[in-house]
Design an enzyme around this catalytic site. Structure first.
Site, short mmCIF file in Angstrom:
data_model
loop_
_atom_site.label_atom_id
_atom_site.label_comp_id
_atom_site.label_asym_id
_atom_site.label_seq_id
_atom_site.Cartn_x
_atom_site.Cartn_y
_atom_site.Cartn_z
N HIS A 138 0.82 -1.21 0.00
CA HIS A 138 0.00 0.00 0.00
C HIS A 138 0.86 1.27 0.00
CE1 HIS A 138 -4.25 -1.08 0.12
NE2 HIS A 138 -3.84 -2.21 0.65
N ARG A 198 -10.15 5.34 -0.04
CA ARG A 198 -9.72 4.36 0.96
C ARG A 198 -9.98 4.92 2.36
NH1 ARG A 198 -5.52 4.12 -3.12
NH2 ARG A 198 -5.43 2.04 -4.07
N ARG A 254 -15.03 3.40 -0.06
CA ARG A 254 -14.91 2.03 0.44
C ARG A 254 -14.94 2.03 1.96
NH1 ARG A 254 -9.57 -1.25 -1.06
NH2 ARG A 254 -8.64 0.15 0.46
N GLU A 308 -12.67 -9.03 -5.16
CA GLU A 308 -11.23 -9.21 -4.94
C GLU A 308 -10.89 -10.59 -4.39
OE1 GLU A 308 -9.95 -6.17 -2.18
OE2 GLU A 308 -11.93 -6.14 -1.26
N ASN A 330 -5.50 -5.96 -7.11
CA ASN A 330 -4.32 -6.22 -6.26
C ASN A 330 -4.54 -7.47 -5.41
OD1 ASN A 330 -3.64 -3.73 -7.31
ND2 ASN A 330 -4.14 -2.62 -5.45
N ASP A 331 -5.63 -7.47 -4.65
CA ASP A 331 -5.92 -8.63 -3.81
C ASP A 331 -6.39 -9.82 -4.65
OD1 ASP A 331 -5.17 -8.15 -1.20
OD2 ASP A 331 -6.98 -7.02 -0.73
N ARG A 380 1.32 -10.50 -1.64
CA ARG A 380 1.83 -9.32 -2.36
C ARG A 380 2.69 -8.41 -1.49
NH1 ARG A 380 -1.74 -4.55 -2.38
NH2 ARG A 380 -3.59 -4.88 -1.13
N CYS A 404 -10.70 -0.94 -9.92
CA CYS A 404 -10.09 0.10 -9.10
C CYS A 404 -8.71 -0.30 -8.61
CB CYS A 404 -10.99 0.46 -7.91
SG CYS A 404 -11.21 -0.88 -6.72
#
Length: 540
Positions: free
Chosen positions: A188, A295, A331, A429, A452-453, A463, A500
């Site tokens: 992140h 976020r 989110r 995700e 990403n996830d 990751r 996203c």
């Protein structure tokens, strides 16, 4: 001159003075001392220095985030004057003849544990506070100076690693680049660097004892190099590259105000990802058409207690008002994994990425969730706000969320506070969500694919583990097939589907996403105009 190779997080170039953040966790050793009076005096002097530091932090926070958020630094100053705390330190020095650093560290641990075991929520929250002030005192006693982010000139930050909470608190105008020994390109912190348009390298095998604040450095995100004390020749070459990058950026500016459509007129909504209210400036500056991912968990980071409903309401309200009717997708909190917050008391987990995080915390601890939902529903009155729920794996979770939203509605009705039920979507995700996306599409308003996830879980690759960067393959056929499945299932139910995750800004995949029928891409603000350019060049 020393050159190191690292993994590039953002392909940019920077040149400037270095600020080194190191030795943040030096061990505290127990030493026997003879002059207890002198050692006691050291504690007094360290306390005075700590109060000065905290006053500076309070003044800065007061200007930037308001009195409510600045109050924590006042609390820390008050705790530094607590008689019980100070007497415990001095008593340990006097009776055990130990050094000040050790006495402060042990006292801090003891008081922190005491607060953590109390029943009162307010007192439990003070556990992290006393630990923080003790760490500050120890650092001063050890002669360690923290980077002065308040008065420093724009600089290149060099560190062992930088956490998301540290990154989000920094003055972005004063950071030219990040260079870290550890860290993954998918962390992140890396995502934040891309959002802030800051060149960054991670996994750089440098010895921080050889790097000093004040050195000159060049960070080349295109080549993945950092050069300390570069020659005049190299400085000249970098200056030329900086001018070329400036020209490219100016050309991209001509795309501001232009539609995000393909050559054949297919419209793609192009939104931006942000982590803070202050990041809205990046959204407007780069002409994004909305916010596809706010976020909200970053409202919870960098503090020692939960943000109140009013604090959250004001933040969400400010964002939707600043966007003037454009869509803002917020989110719900995604705490856990690499975003740890002490006052949540999540505990240690062997595999936090698959553990107690995101919507799981919200469903297990609904009062935390309700506070955020009340703030979101209230803020929805003031603009085009949508809510997005992360880490969904079943339709039962969505139904449970809707039940809690209904309870929040009833609470707001009871006290006659205006609210609005906004569009509610979910992040896709997890492979589970992909496989039942046909079922989920019938009960939610939209999908936003968190690549990403999704990549992490589909490929069984952590990751955050820098050793596995070569195995983290966002272009993997499985990932692309999953995206297509999600888009198709959304469209069958008349719902929209976007991306996203970081993959949305992958310029090599723009044409692929267009052909898939992806309705929206939400990217780092720094990538908005680059992606718009790519979409406008697609034939389909």
């Amino acid at each position: 001159m020393k050159t190191y190779k690292g993994k590039s997080v953002y392909k940019g170039i920077a040149m400037g003075n270095v600020v080194v953040i190191k030795d943040r966790d030096l061990p505290v050793k127990r030493c026997r001392i003879e002059d207890v009076e002198a050692e006691s005096a050291r504690v007094d002097e360290a306390g005075k220095e700590a109060k000065l530091q905290l006053q500076k932090l309070y003044d800065k926070a007061l200007k930037e985030v308001g009195e409510t958020n600045a109050a924590i630094f006042e609390i820390h100053q008050m705790m530094l004057e607590d008689d019980d705390y100070l007497e415990a330190i001095q008593n340990m020095i006097q009776t055990e003849q130990v050094n000040a650093e050790y006495a402060v560290a042990v006292t801090g641990d003891n008081f922190s544990e005491m607060f953590a075991n109390m029943e009162d929520d307010y007192m439990r929250a003070r556990a992290a506070d006393v630990k923080d002030i003790s760490n500050r005192l120890v650092k001063i006693l050890q002669g360690r100076k923290e980077a002065d982010f308040l008065s420093m000139e724009p600089s290149i930050l060099v560190a062992d690693d930088i956490s998301p909470s540290e990154t989000v608190q920094m003055d972005k105008e004063k950071i030219l680049a990040f260079v870290t020994v550890h860290g993954s390109t998918n962390s992140h912190t890396a995502i934040l660097a891309r959002m802030m348009n800051i060149p960054a390298l991670v996994g750089v095998p440098m010895d921080l004892q050889e790097i000093h604040t004040g050195m000159v450095a060049v960070v080349d995100g295109f080549q993945g190099n950092v050069i300390f004390e570069p020659s005049k020749e190299i400085c000249g070459q970098i200056q030329k590259k900086l001018e070329e990058e400036k020209e490219k950026a100016q050309l991209l500016q001509t795309l501001k105000g232009k539609e995000t459509i393909t050559l054949k007129g297919q419209k793609i909504n192009l939104f931006a990802n942000i982590a803070n209210v202050s990041d809205v400036g990046y959204v407007l500056e780069n002409d994004a058409e909305g916010i596809g991912l706010f976020r909200s968990e970053f409202l919870y980071l960098g503090r020692t207690s939960f943000p109140t409903e009013e604090e959250q309401f004001q933040a969400y309200k400010q964002v939707v008002q600043m966007l003037g009717g454009k869509k803002v997708i917020i989110r719900t909190l995604d705490i856990g994994a690499d975003k740890q917050v002490d006052y949540f008391h999540l505990g240690q987990e062997d595999n936090p990425a698959m553990g107690y995080r995101a919507i799981r915390i919200c469903l297990k601890e609904p009062e935390i969730f309700k506070t955020q939902l009340r703030a979101l529903l209230r803020a929805a009155v003031f603009g085009n706000l949508s809510i997005m729920y992360p880490m969904i794996t079943s339709s039962e979770e969505v139904q449970q969320i809707y039940k809690i939203v209904k309870e929040v509605q009833e609470e707001l009705d009871l006290v006659q506070i205006p609210y609005k039920i906004p569009e509610q979507g979910i992040m896709i995700e997890t492979p589970a969500a992909v496989m039942i996306s046909d079922e989920l599409a019938e009960i939610v308003d939209f999908f936003s694919i968190g690549t990403n996830d999704l990549t992490q879980y589909a490929l069984a690759v952590d990751r955050q583990n820098e050793k596995l960067d070569d195995f983290y393959i966002p272009h993997h056929k499985a990932i692309l097939k999953m995206i297509q499945m999600v888009v198709d299932n959304a469209h069958k139910c008349g719902k929209w589907a976007g991306i996203c995750g970081e993959l949305g800004a992958d310029l090599e995949l723009i044409e692929t996403f267009v052909k898939m029928g992806v309705d929206e891409l939400s990217v780092a603000p720094s990538m908005v105009l680059k992606v718009r350019k790519g979409i406008r060049e697609v034939e389909g």
